[in-house]
Design a protein around this motif. Structure first.
Motif, short mmCIF file in Angstrom:
data_model
loop_
_atom_site.label_atom_id
_atom_site.label_comp_id
_atom_site.label_asym_id
_atom_site.label_seq_id
_atom_site.Cartn_x
_atom_site.Cartn_y
_atom_site.Cartn_z
N ARG A 187 -3.99 -4.41 25.60
CA ARG A 187 -2.81 -4.47 25.30
C ARG A 187 -2.11 -3.01 24.96
O ARG A 187 -0.92 -2.54 25.49
CB ARG A 187 -2.48 -5.20 23.68
CG ARG A 187 -2.52 -6.67 24.11
CD ARG A 187 -2.49 -7.27 22.98
NE ARG A 187 -2.45 -8.94 22.96
CZ ARG A 187 -2.45 -9.73 22.10
NH1 ARG A 187 -2.55 -9.44 20.92
NH2 ARG A 187 -2.47 -11.04 22.78
N LEU A 188 -2.69 -2.13 24.52
CA LEU A 188 -2.55 -0.87 23.93
C LEU A 188 -2.23 0.04 25.55
O LEU A 188 -1.21 0.56 25.39
CB LEU A 188 -3.69 -0.06 23.09
CG LEU A 188 -3.54 -0.26 21.61
CD1 LEU A 188 -4.65 0.38 20.85
CD2 LEU A 188 -2.20 0.07 20.98
N GLU A 189 -2.92 -0.23 26.36
CA GLU A 189 -3.04 0.63 27.61
C GLU A 189 -1.69 0.24 28.29
O GLU A 189 -0.94 0.93 28.88
CB GLU A 189 -4.07 0.24 28.42
CG GLU A 189 -4.32 1.30 29.46
CD GLU A 189 -5.67 1.23 30.52
OE1 GLU A 189 -6.50 0.44 30.02
OE2 GLU A 189 -5.75 1.64 31.50
N LEU A 240 1.65 2.18 29.27
CA LEU A 240 2.01 2.17 30.87
C LEU A 240 3.57 1.93 30.92
O LEU A 240 4.31 2.63 31.53
CB LEU A 240 1.09 1.26 31.61
CG LEU A 240 1.69 1.14 32.79
CD1 LEU A 240 1.63 2.00 33.85
CD2 LEU A 240 1.30 -0.35 33.45
N PHE A 241 4.05 0.79 30.26
CA PHE A 241 5.57 0.89 30.24
C PHE A 241 6.22 1.67 29.59
O PHE A 241 7.42 2.15 30.21
CB PHE A 241 5.87 -0.86 29.56
CG PHE A 241 5.43 -1.96 30.36
CD1 PHE A 241 6.49 -2.49 31.35
CD2 PHE A 241 4.37 -2.64 30.57
CE1 PHE A 241 6.36 -3.47 32.05
CE2 PHE A 241 4.09 -3.63 31.28
CZ PHE A 241 4.93 -4.28 32.24
N GLY A 275 12.33 4.08 27.64
CA GLY A 275 10.94 3.85 27.56
C GLY A 275 10.39 3.27 26.36
O GLY A 275 9.43 2.52 26.41
N LYS A 276 10.77 4.05 25.10
CA LYS A 276 10.29 3.25 23.87
C LYS A 276 10.73 1.89 23.52
O LYS A 276 10.09 1.06 23.15
CB LYS A 276 11.20 4.15 22.89
CG LYS A 276 10.28 5.42 22.49
CD LYS A 276 11.03 6.09 21.45
CE LYS A 276 10.05 7.51 20.91
NZ LYS A 276 10.85 8.31 20.49
N LEU A 277 12.10 1.52 23.99
CA LEU A 277 12.57 0.23 24.07
C LEU A 277 11.83 -0.87 24.70
O LEU A 277 11.31 -1.81 24.29
CB LEU A 277 14.12 0.24 24.43
CG LEU A 277 14.79 -1.03 24.40
CD1 LEU A 277 15.27 -1.44 22.94
CD2 LEU A 277 16.09 -1.07 25.22
N ILE A 278 11.35 -0.20 25.96
CA ILE A 278 10.57 -1.26 26.81
C ILE A 278 9.25 -1.35 26.40
O ILE A 278 8.57 -2.53 26.10
CB ILE A 278 10.86 -0.89 28.45
CG1 ILE A 278 12.07 -1.12 28.79
CG2 ILE A 278 9.91 -1.98 29.48
CD1 ILE A 278 12.97 -2.32 28.86
N GLY A 279 8.73 -0.30 25.82
CA GLY A 279 7.30 -0.31 25.28
C GLY A 279 7.43 -1.31 24.11
O GLY A 279 6.16 -2.16 23.99
N MET A 334 3.53 -9.26 24.21
CA MET A 334 2.14 -9.61 24.15
C MET A 334 1.51 -10.04 22.80
O MET A 334 0.50 -10.83 22.66
CB MET A 334 1.34 -8.39 24.31
CG MET A 334 1.47 -7.81 25.81
SD MET A 334 0.45 -6.18 26.31
CE MET A 334 1.26 -5.19 25.34
N ASN A 335 2.31 -9.47 21.68
CA ASN A 335 1.59 -10.00 20.37
C ASN A 335 2.39 -11.23 19.71
O ASN A 335 1.69 -11.79 18.89
CB ASN A 335 1.74 -9.01 19.37
CG ASN A 335 0.78 -7.78 19.82
OD1 ASN A 335 -0.29 -7.63 19.82
ND2 ASN A 335 1.38 -6.70 20.49
#
Ligand SMILES: CC(C)(COP(=O)(O)OP(=O)(O)OC[C@H]1O[C@@H](n2cnc3c(N)ncnc32)[C@H](O)[C@@H]1OP(=O)(O)O)[C@@H](O)C(=O)NCCC(=O)NCCS
Length: 178
Positions: free
Chosen positions: A11-13, A17-18, A31-35, A42-43
Motif C-alpha cells: 500500500r505505501l509503495e 507511485l501515484f 499528485g497529492k490529490l490522487i495519492g 485501498m484502506n
C-alpha cells in the motif's frame, strides 16, 4: 516485468507511485490529490469492491491500476477503471495497456458485464472503450468533461440500453474527482 494482484503490504509503495507519477504529469497538487484518493481506495473499500494489479521490475512497483465497483440499483455487475499510473520513465512501453487488459480479463472471468472509466478517449479507445452517453449510464457526479465518460461490455451485451444512475465506492464520492 512481473504482473500480479496488489496486496496490502504494497500500500505505501503504491500510494507513493501515484503521488509521484501524477505530480510529474500534472503538478504537485494533483499528485497529492490522487495519492490521497488511492490511500482511501485501498484502506476504505470492501474487499469485494476493489481489484488492483501491479507491474514490478526488480522488486520495485512501476505500475498500478485499480478497478472499483459501480452499482446501478439493479443486479448489473459493473466496475470502474481508475486510477492507473505508470512510473514516468517506464511510460510508453505498453505497461499501461497490459495492466488494463489483465484487469479486464480477470473481471470478465468473474462475470462482470460492464466496465467504465473517465479519461482520455484517445488512450482508452486502444483497449476497447467507447463514449457512453449520460442517458445510457449516468456518471455518479456531474462531469466536467462528459466526452471522457467511457465504457465497454465484457460479455457482448449492449451498451445502448439505459442502465440508470451509477453509484461509486465511498472514496470517489467527491465532486472534485469528476
Ligand atoms: C496514461 C498512462 C497510464 C499510460 O500508460 P503507458 O504505459 O505509458 O501507455 P502504453 O505504453 O500502454 O500506451 C502507449 C500508447 O498510449 C498513448 N498514450 C500514452 N499516454 C497517453 C495519454 N495520457 N493520452 C493519450 N494517449 C496516451 C501513447 O501515445 C501510445 O500510443 P501508441 O501505442 O499509438 O504509440 C501513463 O502514461 C501514466 O501513468 N500517465 C500519468 C498518469 C495518468 O495520466 N494516468 C491516467 C489517468 S488515471
Amino acid at each position: 516485468m512481473k504482473f500480479s494482484k496488489y496486496n496490502e503490504f504494497d500500500r505505501l509503495e503504491i500510494e507513493a507511485l501515484f503521488t509521484r507519477t501524477f505530480s510529474d504529469s500534472e503538478g504537485e497538487p494533483e499528485g497529492k490529490l490522487i495519492g490521497h484518493l488511492v490511500h482511501k481506495l485501498m484502506n476504505g473499500s470492501k474487499t469485494d469492491d476493489i481489484f488492483g494489479f501491479i507491474a514490478a521490475e526488480q522488486g520495485q512497483i512501476v505500475g498500478c491500476i485499480f478497478f472499483t465497483r459501480l452499482s446501478f440499483g439493479s443486479p448489473i455487475k459493473a466496475f470502474m477503471l481508475s486510477p492507473v499510473a505508470i512510473e514516468t520513465d517506464h511510460q510508453g512501453k505498453g505497461i499501461g495497456q497490459k495492466l488494463i487488459n489483465i484487469g479486464i480479463k480477470r473481471l470478465r472471468e468473474l462475470g462482470v458485464e460492464f466496465i467504465f472509466t473517465y479519461g482520455d478517449p484517445n488512450y482508452y479507445s486502444k483497449v476497447g472503450f467507447e463514449h457512453v452517453a449520460q442517458e445510457v449510464a449516468e456518471a455518479p457526479f456531474k462531469l466536467a468533461h462528459p466526452e471522457g465518460w467511457l465504457g465497454q461490455s465484457l460479455d457482448g451485451g449492449s451498451l445502448e440500453l439505459p442502465l440508470g444512475q451509477a453509484c461509486c465506492v465511498e472514496a470517489f464520492n467527491d465532486p472534485q474527482y469528476w
